[in-house]
Design a protein around this motif. Sequence first.
Motif, PDB file in Angstrom:
ATOM      1  N   VAL A   1       0.846  -1.223   0.000  1.00 29.18           N
ATOM      2  CA  VAL A   1       0.000   0.000   0.000  1.00 29.18           C
ATOM      3  C   VAL A   1       0.866   1.251   0.000  1.00 29.18           C
ATOM      4  O   VAL A   1       0.622   2.223  -0.718  1.00 29.18           O
ATOM      5  CB  VAL A   1      -0.946  -0.028   1.209  1.00 29.18           C
ATOM      6  N   ARG A   2       1.930   1.233   0.842  1.00 25.96           N
ATOM      7  CA  ARG A   2       2.816   2.396   0.891  1.00 25.96           C
ATOM      8  C   ARG A   2       3.519   2.607  -0.442  1.00 25.96           C
ATOM      9  O   ARG A   2       3.709   3.735  -0.898  1.00 25.96           O
ATOM     10  CB  ARG A   2       3.829   2.199   2.017  1.00 25.96           C
TER      11      ARG A   2
ATOM     12  N   LEU B   1       2.363   1.734  -3.339  1.00 28.11           N
ATOM     13  CA  LEU B   1       1.383   2.304  -4.284  1.00 28.11           C
ATOM     14  C   LEU B   1       1.193   3.805  -4.055  1.00 28.11           C
ATOM     15  O   LEU B   1       1.119   4.599  -5.002  1.00 28.11           O
ATOM     16  CB  LEU B   1       0.050   1.570  -4.141  1.00 28.11           C
ATOM     17  N   ARG B   2       1.138   4.213  -2.804  1.00 28.92           N
ATOM     18  CA  ARG B   2       0.967   5.637  -2.509  1.00 28.92           C
ATOM     19  C   ARG B   2       2.185   6.432  -2.968  1.00 28.92           C
ATOM     20  O   ARG B   2       2.064   7.532  -3.510  1.00 28.92           O
ATOM     21  CB  ARG B   2       0.751   5.831  -1.011  1.00 28.92           C
ATOM     22  N   THR B   3       3.368   5.854  -2.746  1.00 23.26           N
ATOM     23  CA  THR B   3       4.594   6.547  -3.180  1.00 23.26           C
ATOM     24  C   THR B   3       4.621   6.695  -4.694  1.00 23.26           C
ATOM     25  O   THR B   3       4.955   7.762  -5.239  1.00 23.26           O
ATOM     26  CB  THR B   3       5.831   5.782  -2.696  1.00 23.26           C
TER      27      THR B   3
ATOM     28  N   LEU C   1       2.076   6.749  -6.643  1.00 20.56           N
ATOM     29  CA  LEU C   1       1.044   7.727  -7.033  1.00 20.56           C
ATOM     30  C   LEU C   1       1.541   9.166  -6.841  1.00 20.56           C
ATOM     31  O   LEU C   1       1.338  10.047  -7.702  1.00 20.56           O
ATOM     32  CB  LEU C   1      -0.223   7.481  -6.212  1.00 20.56           C
ATOM     33  N   LEU C   2       2.217   9.411  -5.706  1.00 22.47           N
ATOM     34  CA  LEU C   2       2.754  10.756  -5.458  1.00 22.47           C
ATOM     35  C   LEU C   2       3.824  11.117  -6.482  1.00 22.47           C
ATOM     36  O   LEU C   2       3.882  12.257  -6.969  1.00 22.47           O
ATOM     37  CB  LEU C   2       3.321  10.829  -4.043  1.00 22.47           C
TER      38      LEU C   2
END
Length: 288
Positions: A45-46, A48-50, A52-53
């Motif tokens: 999840v982290r 994926l968030r990274t 995305l950012l």
Amino acid sequence: MLLSTPALSEEPPEEAREADVAERVAELDEPLYNPFIERYLLDEVRSLRTDLLNTRAELIEKVVNKELSVADKSMSYATDTVTYFFYLIAAATSILVLIGWNSIRDMRQQLTNLAEDRVNELVVVYEQRLKDIEEQLKQKSDIIHQNQADIERTNEVHSLWLKASQEPSQQNKITVYDQILELRPDDVEALSYKADAVLELQEPLWAISLCLRALKLAPDNGHALYQLACAYAEIGRWEDAVNNLAMAIDISEAYRDDASTDQSFAQLHEHDRFCSLVYTEETQTAVV
């Protein structure tokens, strides 16, 4: 068995499935996931968030770079346009300076000469107009002065005529007539009346000279003709006297009566032509 197969292959309803899941979870003796699996999921999840950012940052950077590129190109285009425009003006000015300087100077000189010529023409025209106006004013002023002098002279002559009519002495009358002739040398009436006064002083030759002078100025003056006839009668020139008397009577019938009683014609009462000229048939009958 063939008939029972479709019944077995049918899926249970949703509520049955949820109840089955809940029952199985309740029957679990240990957790479904261990810590390693949870750690793995959190890392994913982290990640994926990274990602995305990072993707968002790259997109923003590309948009900003694109806008900066467009602004830079616009500024460059504007700068080039202004530069080329000034280059064009500088080139045109240089060509004008190199080729057309003499033409501009000649044009300026021609315009200056044309303006000066036009101004000179206007000055000449207005000077002529002013000169004409001055001449007209001078002529009118001279006419006014002349009229004033004529009026004064006329008044003086009129007063002299009144004075002459009131003078009892013939010599004084002659003096007044001389004053009139000084003011008006061509006054025929003054000459003829002076001749009359001279005849009263027994100066027929002087009277003849005055009458001839008057008749030279006015050949049809009846009084001058009558006085000339009297003067000729005084010196014995009967025919000349009768001829001038006839011309005087043709001008005015009043001289006929004057001649019948005038002492200057006393010696002509026996003259046939004089009698026929002066006396009418009725007068001759009355005399007889």
